[in-house]
Scaffold this active site. Structure first.
Site, PDB file in Angstrom:
ATOM      1  N   TYR A  67      18.054  50.899  63.476  1.00 16.01           N
ATOM      2  CA  TYR A  67      17.524  49.553  63.240  1.00 16.01           C
ATOM      3  C   TYR A  67      18.338  48.495  63.987  1.00 16.01           C
ATOM      4  CZ  TYR A  67      15.791  45.421  60.822  1.00 16.01           C
ATOM      5  OH  TYR A  67      15.232  44.190  60.541  1.00 16.01           O
ATOM      6  N   ASN A 106       0.146  41.104  58.269  1.00 18.82           N
ATOM      7  CA  ASN A 106      -0.548  41.360  57.010  1.00 18.82           C
ATOM      8  C   ASN A 106       0.382  41.418  55.797  1.00 18.82           C
ATOM      9  OD1 ASN A 106       0.009  44.043  58.472  1.00 18.82           O
ATOM     10  ND2 ASN A 106      -0.180  44.679  56.332  1.00 18.82           N
TER      11      ASN A 106
END
Length: 321
Positions: free
Chosen positions: A199, A39
């Site tokens: 990360y 999205n």
């Protein structure tokens, strides 16, 4: 045509190409694709390019309102585009299972699974499932999703899994002592790492996962790839001003989301890449990943660690019932 160990590879698009340029002249009619995190950012541009070239695209997203807006925007460009949406919150493994069940119940084949979703600097550092959030969202939940959808991938073969990793995986090294791996990949509250380390560790997990997935499934018609799309300032990094500096250390310059989606689209669709499954691509170029990532000794133990983590989640869930 370039060569790799005697294997012919498809012509590589020019560096800097956009996803739509990579797909020029390609008709993806009849190809069913599921994309996580579609999205916004790279995922959105990936979905848009594939749908505009006639693929049947399912957007697996946490924010369903945003997903529906993307669906409407794509249909605004191409009225007959085949785009569907499905709920997926990677911070909740139960949501992963509901997503997989819903897709399987649809009866759709699955020719390409694109694991694009990711998080950086999450507000909550631990999920309700008990894992470090960055690791769960970026790897563990998508590992779980892949395995839940594996029979459909196998039944739709030849099929592909494309894992969006990062050149940041090069900034961490896996411990030699496998007894330390659980806390290395998913530290608890007492030994939590900083956001940059969390990360880069999760991105190393992506490359390890793709390599072992390809090794396990290549003879059954499923090939896997890991990709570094390039450095794009999107929603994943917008709230962390120093994230760009992390990638500057790797010698990276920022590119557009349209360019960032190109490598994912290339690995998902290019004819001939089935000859080199398991490889790592950096902005359309096949490259060697880090020493930790390419060391085959790490692949199977990491897969088994991920399985043990899912088993722990399942046992915890059962005991709570």
């Amino acid at each position: 045509m370039s060569k790799d160990g005697g294997r012919a590879l498809p012509p590589r698009p020019r560096k800097g190409s956009t996803a739509l340029q990579v797909l020029k002249g390609i008709d993806l009619s009849g190809v069913f694709i599921l994309i996580t995190g579609a999205n916004t950012g790279i995922g959105l541009e990936t979905a848009r390019a594939l749908a505009l070239h006639n693929a049947h695209v399912t957007l697996a997203c946490r924010n369903m309102d945003a997903a529906e807006r993307v669906k409407a925007a794509i249909k605004g460009e191409k009225a007959d585009a085949s785009v569907a949406t499905i709920q997926l919150d990677l911070a909740e493994l139960q949501s992963v299972e509901r997503c997989a069940s819903e897709y399987l119940a649809s009866g759709k084949p699955l020719h390409v699974l694109i694991l694009n979703a990711g998080v950086y600097n999450p507000q909550e550092r631990t999920t309700k499932n008990g894992f470090e959030t960055t690791f769960q969202v970026n790897h563990l939940a998508q590992f779980h999703l892949t395995n839940l959808l594996m029979e459909r991938l196998l039944g739709s073969s030849p099929s592909r899994v494309v894992v969006v990793a990062s050149t940041g995986h090069q900034l961490t090294t896996i411990p030699s002592d496998q007894n330390r791996w659980w806390d290395y990949f998913s530290p608890n509250e007492t030994n939590m790492t900083n956001m940059n380390t969390a990360y880069t560790v999760s991105k190393l997990a992506n490359v390890l996962f793709a390599s072992e997935l390809d090794r396990r499934m290549r003879d059954k018609g499923v090939r896997a790839f890991s990709v570094h799309p390039g450095v794009i300032i999107t929603d994943i990094t917008r709230n962390a001003a120093h994230c760009k500096a992390l990638f500057t250390c790797c010698g990276c310059a920022t590119i557009s989301t349209e360019q960032g989606a190109a490598t994912t689209v290339y690995c998902a669709t290019a004819e001939g890449l089935e000859l080199v499954g398991g490889q790592y691509f950096d902005q359309l170029v096949m490259k060697r990943p880090s020493r930790s990532a390419r060391n085959e000794v790490n692949w199977t133990p990491f897969w088994l660690l991920s399985e043990r983590m899912i088993d722990k989640y399942r046992s915890t869930r059962m005991s709570a019932v």
